[in-house]
Design a protein around this motif. Structure first.
Motif, mmCIF file in Angstrom:
data_model
loop_
_atom_site.group_PDB
_atom_site.id
_atom_site.type_symbol
_atom_site.label_atom_id
_atom_site.label_comp_id
_atom_site.label_asym_id
_atom_site.label_seq_id
_atom_site.Cartn_x
_atom_site.Cartn_y
_atom_site.Cartn_z
ATOM 1 N N ILE A 100 0.826 -1.205 0.000
ATOM 2 C CA ILE A 100 0.000 0.000 0.000
ATOM 3 C C ILE A 100 0.862 1.257 0.000
ATOM 4 C CG2 ILE A 100 -1.769 1.308 1.237
ATOM 5 C CD1 ILE A 100 -2.668 -1.350 2.513
ATOM 6 N N PRO A 102 0.488 4.822 1.031
ATOM 7 C CA PRO A 102 -0.519 5.325 1.967
ATOM 8 C C PRO A 102 -1.067 6.705 1.628
ATOM 9 C CG PRO A 102 1.664 5.565 2.899
ATOM 10 C CD PRO A 102 1.842 4.834 1.596
ATOM 11 N N GLN A 103 -2.277 6.916 2.111
ATOM 12 C CA GLN A 103 -2.979 8.184 1.954
ATOM 13 C C GLN A 103 -2.238 9.317 2.666
ATOM 14 O OE1 GLN A 103 -7.034 7.677 3.182
ATOM 15 N NE2 GLN A 103 -7.382 9.841 3.582
ATOM 16 N N ASN A 177 -5.106 5.918 -0.700
ATOM 17 C CA ASN A 177 -4.322 4.687 -0.577
ATOM 18 C C ASN A 177 -4.352 3.935 -1.911
ATOM 19 O OD1 ASN A 177 -3.856 4.541 2.520
ATOM 20 N ND2 ASN A 177 -6.050 4.920 2.332
ATOM 21 N N ALA A 179 -3.499 0.308 -3.286
ATOM 22 C CA ALA A 179 -3.238 -1.039 -2.778
ATOM 23 C C ALA A 179 -3.067 -2.038 -3.919
ATOM 24 C CB ALA A 179 -4.380 -1.486 -1.870
#
Length: 214
Positions: A100, A102-103, A177, A179
Motif C-alpha cells: 500500500i 498510503p494516503q 491509498n 493497494a
C-alpha cells in the motif's frame, strides 16, 4: 583505407547531408520514482485539449513528466497485511499480504494522488470532470481507497469490475491509498471526460501508468 572507400564514405555523407537526414534522436531516459510527493494523474485543460500527465514533486520542485517515461516503484516497505475488519475485504482475505502506498505521507514511500490544478474554473459544467480507471494489467487486483475514522471508501477497484469513475473538481488535489494485492509489474490506464459549459463533451486520450511492486 583505399581511395575508393574514402570517396564512397564521403559521397554517402554528402548524400545524407543533402537529403537533410539525421541520426534518430535518443530516447528519453526512463525515470523511477520511489519516494516523495507525486500527482500520478495530473489533469489539465489547455488549448482546447483535455489531457492527463504526471506531476513529480519528489525532489521538492514540480516537474511535468510523460507517464510513458516513468516507473512508479512500490517498495518492500509498503508491505502490509489485510485487516480483519470486514470493511477491508475488498483487499483480500484477512492476513493476506498487500502493498500500500498510503494516503498519509510516509517519507520512505511515494505519496501518490491526483490533481486538477490546471483545470480552470468555469470551463466545464459543474466545474469538474470525471476521472476513470478503465483497465488494470498485472498479477492481481488494485484498489484506490480513502480511510476516514477507520472506515474505508473505495474510489477505484479492479476487483469488482472496471471502469470506475470519480468526480474531480477544478483545482482539486487528492491523496488516497493505492493497494496492490501481489508483487509484480502493473499498468493502470486512466482517462478523463468532461462537458464544457457550451455543451461540448471532451475526452482525454487514455494514458497508461506503470508500477513495479516489491
Amino acid at each position: 583505407m583505399s581511395a575508393t572507400l574514402t570517396r564512397a564514405a564521403l559521397y554517402s555523407g554528402a548524400v545524407i547531408a543533402a537529403l537533410g537526414l539525421a541520426a534518430a534522436p535518443a530516447q528519453a531516459a526512463l525515470i523511477t520514482l520511489s519516494q516523495g510527493h507525486v500527482d500520478v494523474v495530473d489533469i489539465a485543460y489547455e488549448g482546447g485539449v483535455l489531457r492527463l500527465g504526471l506531476h513529480d514533486e519528489t525532489t521538492g520542485t514540480g516537474v511535468e513528466r510523460d507517464p510513458a517515461e516513468v516507473t512508479l516503484r512500490v517498495k518492500p516497505e509498503a508491505g502490509a497485511t489485510v485487516p480483519s475488519n470486514p470493511a477491508f475485504s475488498f483487499l483480500g482475505s484477512p492476513g493476506a499480504p498487500v502493498w500500500i502506498l498510503p494516503q498519509t505521507s510516509n517519507p520512505a514511500l511515494l505519496h501518490a494522488g491526483w490533481a486538477a490544478h490546471e483545470l480552470p474554473a468555469g470551463a466545464f459544467q459543474g466545474d469538474s470532470v470525471h476521472l476513470k480507471l478503465t483497465a488494470v494489467s498485472g498479477p492481481a487486483d488494485v484498489s484506490l481507497y480513502d480511510v476516514s475514522q477507520g472506515t474505508p471508501t473505495k474510489r477505484f477497484d479492479s476487483g469488482d469490475g472496471l471502469p470506475d469513475s470519480v468526480n474531480v473538481s477544478a483545482g482539486a488535489h487528492h491523496h488516497t491509498n493505492w493497494a496492490f494485492e501481489a508483487k509484480g509489474d502493473y499498468t493502470l490506464t486512466f482517462q478523463a471526460t468532461g462537458k464544457l459549459t457550451n455543451g461540448t463533451t471532451l475526452n482525454s486520450a487514455p494514458v497508461a501508468y506503470h508500477f513495479t511492486v516489491g
